[in-house]
Design an enzyme around this catalytic site. Structure first.
Site, PDB file in Angstrom:
ATOM      1  N   LEU A  60       0.846  -1.204   0.000  1.00  0.00           N
ATOM      2  CA  LEU A  60       0.000   0.000   0.000  1.00  0.00           C
ATOM      3  C   LEU A  60       0.875   1.245   0.000  1.00  0.00           C
ATOM      4  O   LEU A  60       1.065   1.901   1.007  1.00  0.00           O
ATOM      5  CB  LEU A  60      -0.916   0.004   1.227  1.00  0.00           C
ATOM      6  CG  LEU A  60      -2.261  -0.693   1.016  1.00  0.00           C
ATOM      7  CD1 LEU A  60      -2.082  -2.193   0.993  1.00  0.00           C
ATOM      8  CD2 LEU A  60      -3.244  -0.285   2.075  1.00  0.00           C
ATOM      9  N   ALA A  61       1.429   1.540  -1.161  1.00  0.00           N
ATOM     10  CA  ALA A  61       2.385   2.633  -1.259  1.00  0.00           C
ATOM     11  C   ALA A  61       2.325   3.175  -2.684  1.00  0.00           C
ATOM     12  O   ALA A  61       2.910   2.600  -3.597  1.00  0.00           O
ATOM     13  CB  ALA A  61       3.786   2.128  -0.924  1.00  0.00           C
ATOM     14  N   GLU A  62       1.597   4.265  -2.853  1.00  0.00           N
ATOM     15  CA  GLU A  62       1.332   4.751  -4.213  1.00  0.00           C
ATOM     16  C   GLU A  62       2.604   5.248  -4.912  1.00  0.00           C
ATOM     17  O   GLU A  62       2.783   5.027  -6.106  1.00  0.00           O
ATOM     18  CB  GLU A  62       0.267   5.854  -4.191  1.00  0.00           C
ATOM     19  CG  GLU A  62      -1.165   5.341  -4.041  1.00  0.00           C
ATOM     20  CD  GLU A  62      -1.518   4.951  -2.611  1.00  0.00           C
ATOM     21  OE1 GLU A  62      -0.703   5.228  -1.706  1.00  0.00           O
ATOM     22  OE2 GLU A  62      -2.592   4.365  -2.396  1.00  0.00           O
ATOM     23  N   GLN A  84      -6.086   3.257  -6.434  1.00  0.00           N
ATOM     24  CA  GLN A  84      -7.389   2.736  -6.032  1.00  0.00           C
ATOM     25  C   GLN A  84      -8.512   3.777  -6.130  1.00  0.00           C
ATOM     26  O   GLN A  84      -9.614   3.456  -6.583  1.00  0.00           O
ATOM     27  CB  GLN A  84      -7.294   2.195  -4.608  1.00  0.00           C
ATOM     28  CG  GLN A  84      -8.321   1.150  -4.303  1.00  0.00           C
ATOM     29  CD  GLN A  84      -7.854   0.240  -3.184  1.00  0.00           C
ATOM     30  OE1 GLN A  84      -7.632   0.685  -2.062  1.00  0.00           O
ATOM     31  NE2 GLN A  84      -7.689  -1.023  -3.474  1.00  0.00           N
ATOM     32  N   PHE A  85      -8.207   4.994  -5.710  1.00  0.00           N
ATOM     33  CA  PHE A  85      -9.180   6.083  -5.814  1.00  0.00           C
ATOM     34  C   PHE A  85      -8.447   7.371  -6.126  1.00  0.00           C
ATOM     35  O   PHE A  85      -7.277   7.539  -5.750  1.00  0.00           O
ATOM     36  CB  PHE A  85      -9.959   6.263  -4.501  1.00  0.00           C
ATOM     37  CG  PHE A  85     -11.068   5.280  -4.301  1.00  0.00           C
ATOM     38  CD1 PHE A  85     -12.338   5.515  -4.825  1.00  0.00           C
ATOM     39  CD2 PHE A  85     -10.857   4.107  -3.588  1.00  0.00           C
ATOM     40  CE1 PHE A  85     -13.362   4.601  -4.645  1.00  0.00           C
ATOM     41  CE2 PHE A  85     -11.879   3.196  -3.406  1.00  0.00           C
ATOM     42  CZ  PHE A  85     -13.139   3.437  -3.919  1.00  0.00           C
ATOM     43  N   ASP A  86      -9.172   8.301  -6.771  1.00  0.00           N
ATOM     44  CA  ASP A  86      -8.623   9.605  -7.147  1.00  0.00           C
ATOM     45  C   ASP A  86      -7.854  10.311  -6.035  1.00  0.00           C
ATOM     46  O   ASP A  86      -6.765  10.820  -6.230  1.00  0.00           O
ATOM     47  CB  ASP A  86      -9.764  10.506  -7.642  1.00  0.00           C
ATOM     48  CG  ASP A  86     -11.063  10.275  -6.874  1.00  0.00           C
ATOM     49  OD1 ASP A  86     -11.042  10.369  -5.633  1.00  0.00           O
ATOM     50  OD2 ASP A  86     -12.091   9.969  -7.518  1.00  0.00           O
ATOM     51  N   HIS A 131     -12.660   9.966  -2.024  1.00  0.00           N
ATOM     52  CA  HIS A 131     -13.067   8.913  -2.954  1.00  0.00           C
ATOM     53  C   HIS A 131     -13.876   9.460  -4.135  1.00  0.00           C
ATOM     54  O   HIS A 131     -14.465   8.689  -4.867  1.00  0.00           O
ATOM     55  CB  HIS A 131     -13.918   7.851  -2.233  1.00  0.00           C
ATOM     56  CG  HIS A 131     -13.138   6.977  -1.294  1.00  0.00           C
ATOM     57  ND1 HIS A 131     -12.512   7.454  -0.181  1.00  0.00           N
ATOM     58  CD2 HIS A 131     -12.883   5.649  -1.319  1.00  0.00           C
ATOM     59  CE1 HIS A 131     -11.915   6.455   0.462  1.00  0.00           C
ATOM     60  NE2 HIS A 131     -12.116   5.348  -0.215  1.00  0.00           N
TER      61      HIS A 131
END
Lengths: 326, 392
Positions: A60-62, A84-86, A131
């Site tokens: 979990l590391a954009e 995953q989301f904007d 989101h």
């Protein structure tokens, strides 16, 4: 796959499947894209069929997702990463803006960056904070990136293929509230260019320009206006960077009026760019100033207020009336 | 929050052993590092149980030559900045052993992701040093083809390249290749999120990557105690791979440890962190003034650990090089300085329209439009002899 009606999310899924089948260098990466198939199930079943080496669940590391995708692209791979989301793209914003967008230029063209970043964006699904945002202008302002957003299943299918084939980084904004809308996909069709706008509805009195989730709203507005005897032309821009100004110009030269509609805040939004360019190009053809309809200069509101924030039929038609009153 | 956690802490010595190191400040730790050393500052060879190295006299001279020429190149670049020929320079003075040692551990098919100070690594990769100067002169942002020498472009944003290195290494593993990747970064970068994320990704995917941190003690004016509370190399353990601290001014130790880490990566045993404990003798870049933030005594104490001098002492002690060798190398250094100086001064400004080159691989109507407008604007100056061609 034969011609069939597919939800937009499924069309992207089929497109990714085809890309994985066609080119062994294509990889899918992101949080929960494997067994779960993504929180919107856009990657559903792909890991099962292509393995964990091609459809990669990530930490979990954009920034890590985009940064390692850059490294994989340097090694000759073509990563398609999911944010995953904007509202979660910002930890990766540095990698996208300072690295991904500039690497081709920095190497004087010696290296290419075929990375696609998929971002489900926009509101209208009753989600919690972060989101439902529309950050496309923040990316469109950056040279080196290409930004697109489909509004139909067919475009979702074909534009994804084209984005993956592109040697430039493409930010692929997916209108999440249209994920479940069905429309026809013809896998044998010959698609038009990725960055060309589409005339979604022909008309003569005024041009509505939109992309992604707002195309449907504009088509509904045009239908309502038609009952009042007004003929609106609706453009689906499809590409946010670059923008196909030629198609917009042609339309405005015909109608003399332009209203740009998007979910993102109007202030410094893509509508401002379109208004300015079209005013330059069509100064003597315009019958009214270019008007914009969009979000407010406020944080995206809680879900119970999002219908007030998002441009709906009435706000679009109000702008149409104001334009026609000039 | 519990009462316990807010209470004053007691020293934890329940095991009975007096581990005074646990009570040391980072500053104290920094001054007494536990590190791998194979060559003392006096030029004496020492053994280390885990790392050994056996080099021929020719190889030793090669390392010496690399360090001397790199320092000469660096000094020339610093001078060129002072003369106004370069806009900025990031000197590697003091870090020659860390860079030449680690760089000489690489195989040709290994891939390097540098920061903006790895001039010595570039040298051993065969990148023409004059190529490194374009970005500092302001004629490009890199300019060389990273694929030619497997040496990626310099990266200005701190720590970004460590993720690129891990992604590249993930690709190497996917390809089944037996090469490795090395990511260079500094002590300051270790505070960046990207470095932490790169450790996570490298560990999770068992990527064949060596993280080579040159801890030169200073991140511009921020000392290491403003960056960390435990020695850097220990951080690796928390991610699940080994970390080791090496004497960064000892070229033999840097070579041996990096070679071992790279071989480990090639064997598929995953990442490793090497912390080269060294010192930046000069400024961070020519823009800052180290006399404002650090004591002369500290810098002087490191001067005694000079990486080049200690290898020279070994060469002399063991009779591997005579005066003629050193004189010859001096001449070679001067020739390099001259070549660099002339190359920089001859480096042309880019064509005006180069602004629009290489924005996109697949082209862009917007860029084409702006290029045409700018070219027409330039051409509108009637008194400019070369404006018609859109030249400079």
């Amino acid at each position: 796959m034969a011609v069939q009606k597919l939800p937009l999310a499924k069309a992207i899924n089929e497109s990714l499947r085809k890309a994985l089948e066609t080119d062994p260098k294509v990889l899918i990466m992101g949080e929960d894209v494997g067994k779960l198939g993504g929180v919107f199930r856009v990657t559903d079943g792909l890991q099962k069929d292509f393995g964990e080496g091609r459809v990669i669940d990530t930490p979990l590391a954009e920034s890590g997702i985009v940064g390692t995708a850059i490294g994989l692209a340097l090694r000759g791979y073509r990563p398609v990463v999911e944010i995953q989301f904007d509202g979660f793209v910002f930890p990766a914003y540095d990698q996208i803006v300072t690295q991904l967008a500039k690497m081709h230029a920095r190497a004087l063209g010696k290296i290419k960056m075929p990375v696609v970043i998929r971002i489900p964006y926009g509101g209208g699904i009753g989600a919690v904070e972060h989101h439902s945002e529309s950050p496309e202008a923040l990316f469109a302002h950056v040279a080196g990136l290409k930004i697109v957003s489909p509004s139909t299943s067919s475009d979702a299918y074909w534009m994804m293929q084209q984005a993956i084939l592109s040697d430039d980084p493409v930010i692929f904004f997916e209108p999440k509230r249209r994920y479940w809308d069905k429309s026809e996909v013809d896998p044998e069709a010959i698609p038009g260019p990725l960055h060309k706008a589409r005339v979604a509805l022909s008309g003569s009195d005024l041009t509505l320009a939109a992309y992604g989730p707002m195309v449907k709203v504009c088509l509904e507005a045009a239908a309502a206006a038609a009952e009042e005897g007004k003929s609106l032309e609706v453009l689906d821009l499809r590409s946010i960077s670059p923008i196909d100004f030629d198609t917009v110009q042609t339309s405005v030269e015909k109608t003399g009026r332009l209203v740009v509609v998007h979910e993102a805040p109007v202030f410094y939004g893509s509508g401002a760019e379109i208004a300015a360019r079209i005013t330059e190009r069509c100064f003597y053809q315009l019958e009214a100033p270019v008007l914009r309809v969009g979000g407010f200069h406020a944080p995206y509101p809680p879900a119970r207020l999002e219908d007030e924030y998002l441009p709906g039929l009435d706000r679009v038609l109000d702008a149409v009336d104001r334009s026609l009153a000039y | 929050m519990t009462v316990e956690s807010t209470a004053p802490r007691k020293p934890r010595r329940s095991s009975g052993t007096k581990r005074t190191s646990a009570r040391r400040t980072p500053q104290q730790q920094s001054s007494e590092p536990q590190l791998v050393q194979l060559l003392t500052p006096e030029g004496e060879r020492v053994e280390h149980p885990e790392y050994e190295i056996d080099l021929t006299p020719e190889e030793l001279r090669g390392l010496y030559r690399d360090m001397v020429l790199t320092r000469r190149f660096d000094a020339e670049a610093t001078s060129l900045q002072r003369q106004g020929e370069l806009g900025l320079w990031a000197s590697l003075l003091g870090q020659e052993a860390a860079q030449i040692g680690s760089g000489r551990a690489l195989h040709d098919d290994d891939y390097v992701f540098p920061t903006y100070r790895e001039h010595g690594v570039a040298w051993v990769r065969g990148v023409d040093p004059t190529n490194l100067l374009g970005m500092f002169r302001g004629v490009n942002h890199g300019g060389w083809d990273p694929g030619t020498n497997n040496f990626h472009l310099y990266t200005i944003v701190i720590g970004s390249q460590t993720l690129h290195a891990v992604g590249y290494a993930m690709g190497v593993a996917k390809d089944g290749a037996d090469s490795a990747v090395i990511a260079y970064f500094g002590d300051g970068a270790s505070s960046q999120g990207d470095v932490a994320e790169s450790f996570t990704f490298a560990a999770v995917y068992n990527a064949p990557v060596v993280f080579f941190c040159q801890n030169n003690q200073w991140a511009i004016s921020e000392p290491t105690e403003k960056q960390m509370r435990v020695p850097l190399y220990q951080r690796a353990q928390g991610y699940g791979f080994p970390g080791v601290r090496v004497d960064g001014n000892d070229v033999l130790a840097c070579l041996a440890v990096t070679r071992s880490a790279l071989e480990r990566a090639r064997r598929g045993e995953g990442p490793m962190l090497v912390e080269a404990f060294t010192y930046r003798m000069g400024a961070h870049t020519t823009s800052d003034d180290p006399t404002k933030y650090r004591a002369d005594e500290e810098t002087e104490s490191w001067r005694a650990k000079d990486p080049i001098l200690r290898l020279r002492r070994l060469l002399e002690r063991e009779g591997h090089a005579d005066e003629a060798y050193f004189t010859g190398l001096e001449e070679e250094s001067e020739a390099l300085g001259k070549r660099v100086r002339e190359a920089v001064r001859a480096m042309p400004d880019p064509d005006r329209l180069a602004i629009f080159d290489h924005v996109y691989a697949d082209g862009s109507a917007l860029v084409d439009e702006e290029r045409a407008q700018f070219a027409a604007y330039q051409a509108s100056f009637a008194d400019s002899a070369d404006s018609a061609e859109g030249g400079k």
